[in-house]
Write an enzyme that holds these catalytic residues in place. Structure first.
Site, PDB file in Angstrom:
ATOM      1  N   GLY A  92      -5.075  97.636 -22.373  1.00 47.56           N
ATOM      2  CA  GLY A  92      -4.681  99.000 -21.585  1.00 47.56           C
ATOM      3  C   GLY A  92      -2.951  98.845 -21.364  1.00 47.56           C
ATOM      4  N   THR A  93      -2.315  97.951 -21.918  1.00 49.14           N
ATOM      5  CA  THR A  93      -0.880  98.071 -21.648  1.00 49.14           C
ATOM      6  C   THR A  93      -0.264  99.529 -21.987  1.00 49.14           C
ATOM      7  OG1 THR A  93      -0.203  97.116 -23.627  1.00 49.14           O
ATOM      8  CG2 THR A  93      -0.485  95.606 -21.634  1.00 49.14           C
ATOM      9  N   GLY A  94      -0.706 100.485 -23.232  1.00 48.04           N
ATOM     10  CA  GLY A  94      -0.175 101.455 -23.395  1.00 48.04           C
ATOM     11  C   GLY A  94      -0.551 102.581 -22.305  1.00 48.04           C
ATOM     12  N   CYS A  95      -1.895 102.564 -22.028  1.00 44.42           N
ATOM     13  CA  CYS A  95      -2.423 103.274 -21.131  1.00 44.42           C
ATOM     14  C   CYS A  95      -1.577 103.520 -19.854  1.00 44.42           C
ATOM     15  CB  CYS A  95      -3.739 103.042 -20.953  1.00 44.42           C
ATOM     16  SG  CYS A  95      -4.924 103.541 -22.283  1.00 44.42           S
ATOM     17  N   LYS A  97       7.863 101.843 -27.886  1.00 44.26           N
ATOM     18  CA  LYS A  97       7.715 100.560 -27.103  1.00 44.26           C
ATOM     19  C   LYS A  97       7.674  99.333 -28.059  1.00 44.26           C
ATOM     20  CE  LYS A  97       3.726 102.291 -26.148  1.00 44.26           C
ATOM     21  NZ  LYS A  97       2.666 102.680 -25.515  1.00 44.26           N
ATOM     22  N   THR A 139      -3.327  91.849 -22.320  1.00 40.73           N
ATOM     23  CA  THR A 139      -2.830  92.919 -22.544  1.00 40.73           C
ATOM     24  C   THR A 139      -3.653  94.289 -22.916  1.00 40.73           C
ATOM     25  OG1 THR A 139      -2.405  92.578 -25.060  1.00 40.73           O
ATOM     26  CG2 THR A 139      -0.776  91.807 -23.583  1.00 40.73           C
TER      27      THR A 139
END
Length: 289
Positions: A219-222, A182, A217
């Site tokens: 929790g964007t990965g989750c 990412k 941002t």
């Protein structure tokens, strides 16, 4: 797993830690599943005392209890996809990996190699990095590291596109079917948030959306990996799921909620308002493999 026919709202399982403020972890995953018409189930790996300003403490769930949660879901419900999030230590990673094998849950396994919280707290012990490489990643249909996580997994720095390709290949060499690195963390001055995909066939592409300068941002990965798992469980192929998950997270970041005093949560409902508005630019690369 039982032989129940796929439901209208297919079952997705998240194996991760909690976030009482609702922006990351189990809570973010379940919101994402629901917003994309998946039926969310969960196995909690740790109770985390955190909010938008940071992680205060982590209380791991006993490893056997984590396995029992996975078993209870898998024996009763037709789980079609799994995503993993926070797995704090080596023994837990091995426990989860065994459960995924034992209950035949790897078909659509999305591994989000969570290492550091948005506020900087460590969510993966250093001793667990090798277990992640050797036990869990080989089971994955796709691994979704950000740039710092990819550097850890590949054991190298990423400062340009060529090094990003080398890191992606190193992660594939661990046994995953595909990887997406990412682009939320910059390695260049690009105005776009560019994700890079590579799979075992040698197919690669980038997905780009305009970079949004915001502190919201959390929790964007989750959320990204949960969306990817849900699109997969709806029968999207990996290319389609990648494009749709990128659009989903871009919408969630674009339409901020403005909550919290720190890194606020994303908007898990924004994508439904106008899905086509957020479709990323996709550039296909012809690579020798």
């Amino acid at each position: 797993m039982n032989s129940v026919q796929p439901a209208k709202h297919p079952v997705v399982l998240t194996i991760a830690g909690t976030d009482p403020s609702g922006g990351a972890g189990i809570q973010a995953d379940l919101k994402t599943f629901m917003s994309l018409a998946g039926f969310g189930t969960s196995a909690i790996t740790a109770v985390v005392d955190q909010n938008t300003m940071g992680v205060k403490s982590i209380h791991p769930i006993p490893h056997e209890m984590v396995r029992e949660q996975i078993q209870s879901v898998a024996e009763d419900l037709p789980v079609r996809a799994v995503k993993t999030g926070m797995l704090h230590d080596s023994q837990l990673i091995q426990t989860v990996s065994r459960a995924i094998r034992d209950f035949d849950l790897s078909q659509n396994l999305v591994v989000d190699p969570v290492m550091v919280a948005k506020g900087g707290a460590s969510l993966l012990l250093e001793e667990a990095q090798e277990s992640l490489r050797q036990s869990l990643i080989p089971l994955a249909r796709i691994v979704t590291p950000n740039l710092p996580e990819a550097e850890v997994l590949a054991r190298m720095k990423i400062e340009n596109a060529q090094e990003r390709l080398q890191a992606a290949q190193a992660i594939l060499d661990l046994g995953a079917q595909a990887v997406v690195i990412k682009g939320g963390h910059r390695y260049s001055a690009s105005q776009d948030a560019e994700d890079f995909y590579l799979d075992q066939s040698g197919r690669s592409f980038t997905l780009s959306c305009p970079r949004i300068e915001t502190q919201h941002t959390h929790g964007t990965g989750c959320t990204y990996s949960a969306a990817l798992a849900t699109f997969l469980v709806h029968g999207y192929d990996l290319d389609q799921a990648m494009v749709s998950a990128k659009a989903y997270i871009h919408a969630a970041i674009s339409q901020t909620l403005g909550l919290g005093h720190g890194h606020g949560p994303t908007n898990h409902w924004a994508f439904q308002e106008n899905p086509q508005h957020y479709i990323p630019q996709v550039i296909i690369h012809e690579l020798k493999h």
